[in-house]
Design an enzyme around this catalytic site. Structure first.
Site, short mmCIF file in Angstrom:
data_model
loop_
_atom_site.label_atom_id
_atom_site.label_comp_id
_atom_site.label_asym_id
_atom_site.label_seq_id
_atom_site.Cartn_x
_atom_site.Cartn_y
_atom_site.Cartn_z
CB CYS A 177 -0.89 0.06 1.24
SG CYS A 177 -1.91 -1.38 1.52
CG HIS A 181 -1.91 5.28 -1.09
ND1 HIS A 181 -2.51 6.39 -1.65
CD2 HIS A 181 -2.43 4.22 -1.75
CE1 HIS A 181 -3.36 6.00 -2.59
NE2 HIS A 181 -3.32 4.68 -2.68
NE ARG A 225 -9.75 2.39 -3.41
CZ ARG A 225 -9.49 2.64 -4.67
NH1 ARG A 225 -9.83 3.79 -5.22
NH2 ARG A 225 -8.88 1.77 -5.43
CB CYS A 229 -6.17 -0.60 -2.97
SG CYS A 229 -6.30 1.20 -2.99
#
Lengths: 268, 206
Positions: A177, A181, A225, A229
């Protein structure tokens, strides 16, 4: 003519107008969409559908969900989402909204949760009950400050494991992730990426889900979501409402603490 | 035995009792994370559940938040370097036009892609390349005019080929996928990307 078609026509017209001035950024366009439909978000329809489902007797036990305990006592929906995920004594585990809804649908209504988790997300052809319920419950926290606790040892542990999952690199692309991010002011193509390790970005991202996705014509939940991702991360699919997804949600929800919940929102 | 020494020993001992449990908790959480991840992901399309199993490099970078101790970093970089499969013909430059097409494509290896669909290079997702393409990402550095700055002699070509084949051979925990090492792109496709970056006729160098 239904609302969706009107909206799409309006957006198409808007898009044509925008094409003429290419300097308008994606985020400006989304701000324009929001302005255009400020008196009504299509997610409202999903919210109404969810409320109907909440209050209608269903399942082998022919019961409603009105006695479901989302953490603030049986039947309390107002503000519940702003404190989720949390530890639940009756199940002995930390649960996010979706996994808690599964518990209620199973215990109160006698529904088979395996059938629900096999196809948890709405498609163009088929709405999803658990997704609509999520839209309804989250809507009841609009404007309420996020206050997710890590006081219980299991909550603290979920947060810690969630943080590790956020940084977990694997798959053919070596992505975590945090690859997309974990730093500020980055984008993929023209899409701005929130840095979820920074409070302001994490708050902005978390409080805007669920959201009506204009490009898909569907209201999408936070579980969705995360799922999408992981798809782009080239991972296998996270099981719906599994501990991995709940722990990751815990990490992100805590990062959003202090911000007023703003969903259900609207996105491109 | 003097008093100072005794205090020092006592302090060390008490620090040890403080520090060790923290490490124990940390590694217990690390182990539990892996257990949960292995249990909670499932096959979907071409993305099989075993993709969550980390290789040594992925595990090292995850464990140390992408900043592993230098000794371990250098050791794994050497291993990655040694595993690069160089072209047998000692030629590194392909067709920049094919490279530009690859660079534009962000497809490949997600569960919504099909096995027979060729993977793209995903280059513009993260890098600026040709001046003509304004929709570029910024996770990686700008590569506009890369070949003009780098030159395109054989050493440069080999360097770029190696970098595309395994970007971790130079810097263990950087963000870029290992396109050759992980069999995302073929040798011929990597050569096309080398050309995109180094060929004087490529739009990257215009």
């Amino acid at each position: 003519m239904n609302t969706k078609i009107i909206l799409l026509l309006a957006l198409a017209a808007n898009g044509a107008a925008i094409a003429a001035e290419t300097e308008v950024s994606d985020s400006d366009r989304i701000a324009q969409y929001r302005e255009m439909i400020s008196d009504g978000n299509p997610a409202d329809f999903d919210e109404m559908r969810g409320e109907e489902l909440w209050k209608t007797a269903a399942g082998p036990k022919m019961a409603t969900l009105e006695k479901c305990d989302l953490g603030k006592g049986a039947g309390v929906v107002k503000g519940a989402y702003a404190e989720l995920p949390r530890f639940f004594k009756d199940t002995g585990r930390v649960q996010d909204l979706e996994s808690r809804l599964l518990t209620c649908m199973s215990t109160l209504q006698g529904l088979n949760t395996e059938e629900i988790t096999a196809q948890p997300f709405a498609t163009e052809k088929k709405p999803s009950d658990i997704s609509s319920l999520t839209t309804y419950v989250t809507g009841q926290s609009k404007g309420i400050k996020m206050a997710v606790s890590v006081k219980h040892p299991k909550e603290k542990e979920a947060y810690e494991i969630g943080r590790r999952i956020f940084n977990y690199r694997a798959g053919p692309y070596d992505f975590a992730c945090s690859t997309c991010h974990g730093a500020s002011n980055q984008r993929i193509r023209m899409q701005d990426l929130p840095n979820l390790k920074v409070q302001k970005d994490a708050q902005g991202a978390y409080i805007s889900w669920p959201a009506y996705r204009v490009s898909q014509g569907l209201t999408r939940s936070f579980q969705w979501r995360l799922n999408d991702c992981f798809r782009q991360q080239r991972f296998p699919e996270p099981k719906f409402a599994s501990e991995a997804t709940v722990d990751l949600t815990m990490y992100l929800a805590v990062s959003a603490n202090g911000a007023a919940f703003a969903g259900p929102g609207l996105k491109r | 035995m003097n008093a100072k020494w005794m205090i020092g020993t006592a302090l060390t001992a008490s620090l040890a009792t403080l520090v060790l449990p923290v490490q124990a908790v940390e590694s217990k959480l690390d182990a539990k994370t892996i257990e949960i991840v292995k249990r909670d992901f499932q096959d979907k399309g071409i993305a099989k559940a075993d993709r969550v199993n980390q290789d040594a490099l992925q595990a090292l970078c995850s464990k140390y938040g992408n900043k592993p101790p230098l000794e371990l970093k250098h050791k794994i970089e050497k291993q990655q370097q040694a595993a690069i499969k160089w072209p047998a013909d000692d030629k590194y430059m392909g067709d920049w036009k094919a490279g530009e097409k690859l660079a534009q494509s962000g497809r490949g290896m997600t569960w919504s892609d099909k096995a027979e669909d060729p993977a793209g290079g995903n280059c513009y997702n993260c890098h600026q390349l040709s001046a003509k393409e304004i929709a570029y990402g910024t996770i990686g550095p700008s590569l506009l005019h890369f070949g003009v700055k780098q030159g395109n002699d054989l050493d440069s070509q080999r360097y770029v080929y190696g970098r595309l084949y395994n970007a971790k051979a130079d810097n263990a925990c950087n963000n870029m996928p290992r396109f050759g090492h992980m069999k995302i792109l073929t040798e011929a496709q990597i050569k096309d990307l080398v050309a995109l970056l180094l060929d004087p006729e490529s739009p990257v160098n215009k």
